[in-house]
Design a protein around this motif. Sequence first.
Motif, PDB file in Angstrom:
ATOM      1  N   LEU A  33      29.631   4.213  -7.648  1.00 20.82           N
ATOM      2  CA  LEU A  33      29.450   5.380  -6.781  1.00 20.82           C
ATOM      3  C   LEU A  33      28.072   5.367  -6.120  1.00 20.82           C
ATOM      4  O   LEU A  33      27.927   5.761  -4.955  1.00 20.82           O
ATOM      5  CB  LEU A  33      29.622   6.670  -7.592  1.00 20.82           C
ATOM      6  CG  LEU A  33      31.032   6.984  -8.088  1.00 20.82           C
ATOM      7  CD1 LEU A  33      31.007   8.189  -9.027  1.00 20.82           C
ATOM      8  CD2 LEU A  33      31.966   7.248  -6.917  1.00 20.82           C
ATOM      9  N   ALA A  34      27.067   4.919  -6.875  1.00 22.54           N
ATOM     10  CA  ALA A  34      25.716   4.845  -6.312  1.00 22.54           C
ATOM     11  C   ALA A  34      25.618   3.753  -5.255  1.00 22.54           C
ATOM     12  O   ALA A  34      24.957   3.932  -4.219  1.00 22.54           O
ATOM     13  CB  ALA A  34      24.708   4.581  -7.427  1.00 22.54           C
ATOM     14  N   TYR A  62      33.230  11.915 -15.360  1.00 22.88           N
ATOM     15  CA  TYR A  62      32.126  11.817 -16.316  1.00 22.88           C
ATOM     16  C   TYR A  62      30.844  11.336 -15.642  1.00 22.88           C
ATOM     17  O   TYR A  62      29.740  11.738 -16.043  1.00 22.88           O
ATOM     18  CB  TYR A  62      32.505  10.886 -17.472  1.00 22.88           C
ATOM     19  CG  TYR A  62      33.417  11.536 -18.480  1.00 22.88           C
ATOM     20  CD1 TYR A  62      32.939  12.499 -19.360  1.00 22.88           C
ATOM     21  CD2 TYR A  62      34.768  11.194 -18.538  1.00 22.88           C
ATOM     22  CE1 TYR A  62      33.780  13.101 -20.277  1.00 22.88           C
ATOM     23  CE2 TYR A  62      35.609  11.796 -19.458  1.00 22.88           C
ATOM     24  CZ  TYR A  62      35.116  12.751 -20.329  1.00 22.88           C
ATOM     25  OH  TYR A  62      35.948  13.356 -21.235  1.00 22.88           O
ATOM     26  N   ALA A  63      30.975  10.490 -14.619  1.00 18.85           N
ATOM     27  CA  ALA A  63      29.788  10.055 -13.881  1.00 18.85           C
ATOM     28  C   ALA A  63      29.110  11.239 -13.208  1.00 18.85           C
ATOM     29  O   ALA A  63      27.879  11.349 -13.189  1.00 18.85           O
ATOM     30  CB  ALA A  63      30.176   8.993 -12.850  1.00 18.85           C
ATOM     31  N   GLY A  64      29.914  12.162 -12.654  1.00 21.85           N
ATOM     32  CA  GLY A  64      29.358  13.368 -12.053  1.00 21.85           C
ATOM     33  C   GLY A  64      28.688  14.258 -13.078  1.00 21.85           C
ATOM     34  O   GLY A  64      27.628  14.839 -12.822  1.00 21.85           O
ATOM     35  N   ILE A  65      29.301  14.373 -14.264  1.00 19.36           N
ATOM     36  CA  ILE A  65      28.722  15.204 -15.323  1.00 19.36           C
ATOM     37  C   ILE A  65      27.378  14.629 -15.779  1.00 19.36           C
ATOM     38  O   ILE A  65      26.409  15.372 -15.983  1.00 19.36           O
ATOM     39  CB  ILE A  65      29.700  15.308 -16.508  1.00 19.36           C
ATOM     40  CG1 ILE A  65      30.952  16.087 -16.094  1.00 19.36           C
ATOM     41  CG2 ILE A  65      29.036  15.973 -17.707  1.00 19.36           C
ATOM     42  CD1 ILE A  65      32.064  16.060 -17.125  1.00 19.36           C
ATOM     43  N   LEU A  90      27.587   8.837  -4.422  1.00 14.98           N
ATOM     44  CA  LEU A  90      26.815   9.610  -5.391  1.00 14.98           C
ATOM     45  C   LEU A  90      25.621  10.275  -4.723  1.00 14.98           C
ATOM     46  O   LEU A  90      25.328  11.451  -4.978  1.00 14.98           O
ATOM     47  CB  LEU A  90      26.347   8.694  -6.523  1.00 14.98           C
ATOM     48  CG  LEU A  90      25.616   9.398  -7.665  1.00 14.98           C
ATOM     49  CD1 LEU A  90      26.562  10.294  -8.444  1.00 14.98           C
ATOM     50  CD2 LEU A  90      24.981   8.376  -8.603  1.00 14.98           C
ATOM     51  N   TRP A  91      24.918   9.544  -3.853  1.00 17.54           N
ATOM     52  CA  TRP A  91      23.722  10.101  -3.228  1.00 17.54           C
ATOM     53  C   TRP A  91      24.078  11.209  -2.253  1.00 17.54           C
ATOM     54  O   TRP A  91      23.308  12.160  -2.081  1.00 17.54           O
ATOM     55  CB  TRP A  91      22.933   8.996  -2.539  1.00 17.54           C
ATOM     56  CG  TRP A  91      22.669   7.831  -3.448  1.00 17.54           C
ATOM     57  CD1 TRP A  91      23.043   6.530  -3.256  1.00 17.54           C
ATOM     58  CD2 TRP A  91      22.014   7.866  -4.721  1.00 17.54           C
ATOM     59  NE1 TRP A  91      22.661   5.757  -4.318  1.00 17.54           N
ATOM     60  CE2 TRP A  91      22.027   6.552  -5.238  1.00 17.54           C
ATOM     61  CE3 TRP A  91      21.415   8.877  -5.472  1.00 17.54           C
ATOM     62  CZ2 TRP A  91      21.460   6.229  -6.461  1.00 17.54           C
ATOM     63  CZ3 TRP A  91      20.859   8.562  -6.704  1.00 17.54           C
ATOM     64  CH2 TRP A  91      20.879   7.254  -7.180  1.00 17.54           C
ATOM     65  N   GLU A  92      25.236  11.081  -1.606  1.00 16.50           N
ATOM     66  CA  GLU A  92      25.678  12.149  -0.705  1.00 16.50           C
ATOM     67  C   GLU A  92      25.918  13.443  -1.481  1.00 16.50           C
ATOM     68  O   GLU A  92      25.457  14.525  -1.083  1.00 16.50           O
ATOM     69  CB  GLU A  92      26.967  11.723   0.009  1.00 16.50           C
ATOM     70  CG  GLU A  92      27.551  12.800   0.912  1.00 16.50           C
ATOM     71  CD  GLU A  92      28.900  12.403   1.499  1.00 16.50           C
ATOM     72  OE1 GLU A  92      29.541  13.270   2.122  1.00 16.50           O
ATOM     73  OE2 GLU A  92      29.312  11.231   1.314  1.00 16.50           O
ATOM     74  N   HIS A  93      26.637  13.332  -2.595  1.00 20.24           N
ATOM     75  CA  HIS A  93      26.918  14.521  -3.405  1.00 20.24           C
ATOM     76  C   HIS A  93      25.643  15.058  -4.048  1.00 20.24           C
ATOM     77  O   HIS A  93      25.440  16.277  -4.118  1.00 20.24           O
ATOM     78  CB  HIS A  93      27.946  14.178  -4.487  1.00 20.24           C
ATOM     79  CG  HIS A  93      29.300  13.842  -3.955  1.00 20.24           C
ATOM     80  ND1 HIS A  93      30.033  14.710  -3.178  1.00 20.24           N
ATOM     81  CD2 HIS A  93      30.074  12.714  -4.087  1.00 20.24           C
ATOM     82  CE1 HIS A  93      31.193  14.159  -2.847  1.00 20.24           C
ATOM     83  NE2 HIS A  93      31.241  12.945  -3.396  1.00 20.24           N
ATOM     84  N   LEU A  94      24.787  14.168  -4.534  1.00 25.68           N
ATOM     85  CA  LEU A  94      23.538  14.596  -5.165  1.00 25.68           C
ATOM     86  C   LEU A  94      22.637  15.307  -4.156  1.00 25.68           C
ATOM     87  O   LEU A  94      22.028  16.337  -4.478  1.00 25.68           O
ATOM     88  CB  LEU A  94      22.811  13.381  -5.750  1.00 25.68           C
ATOM     89  CG  LEU A  94      21.456  13.645  -6.416  1.00 25.68           C
ATOM     90  CD1 LEU A  94      21.599  14.616  -7.574  1.00 25.68           C
ATOM     91  CD2 LEU A  94      20.827  12.336  -6.895  1.00 25.68           C
TER      92      LEU A  94
END
Length: 263
Positions: free
Chosen positions: A61-62, A234-237, A67-71
């Motif tokens: 995702l990174a 789980y990656a999001g958590i 991942l960076w978009e959501h973060l």
Amino acid sequence: MRRDGVARAVPRTRAGAGRVFKATAGIVLFLLVWELAPRIGLVDSIFLPPFSEVVGTWWELAADGQLWEHLGASLARSLAGFLIAVAVAVPLGVVIGWYRVVSDLLNPLLELFRNTAALALLPVFVLLLGLGETSKVSLIVFACTWPILLNTISGVRTVDPLLIKSARSMGFTPFPLFYKVVLPAVVPTVFTGIRLAGANSILVLVAAEMVGARAGLGYLINASQFNFQVPEMYAGIITISLLGLGFNQALVLAERRLSRWRA
């Protein structure tokens, strides 16, 4: 002298290593259980994948930028709500804590709202402000305001009266009294509320992003659950946990910097 310095440094090094071991042992044990439990059949690996698989998904995702978009979306909402709450709650807390008339006027309203769970008001914010960014940031502001406000009020009211009397006897006018005596004295109490608010901003953010969002870690977790993409969930958590940890550490460093006068 050199031998004495080395002799004193050895126990310090051992003590530091002991603290690091104690701090990390629990986390390592937890991750080890997480890795082994699904592999040996203690839990269903479909619902709880091994930790290594979750980490692999996190890297994927990174790497592709999701991942960076959501973060980034989550961090922008969280920081906006948190900073607005600090800007509103600290001055208001100082005024309420210092002026009894203002306290008597606003206290019933404060008691009503501080006992109202922020998540219970999520439908109200959505109905009044829509599904856009305004409702999400406003909910975070509401959740973050109360711990900062209440701790600021408490800090102002518990400033040592001798400090205030001494400052007044030295000719301090109200503004220098606030700036040089009251505010430095309340910094530790205020930062206790700010750190609680930082945790609240992350917790409420996840719930807010599960309603009507198109980006954010809460959206990633919710969408992954509905699509049965369990490793992504789980990656999001894990990312949410790391974000909260980093946020808290940044506030701890800021508190130490602003409280250096206490050393």
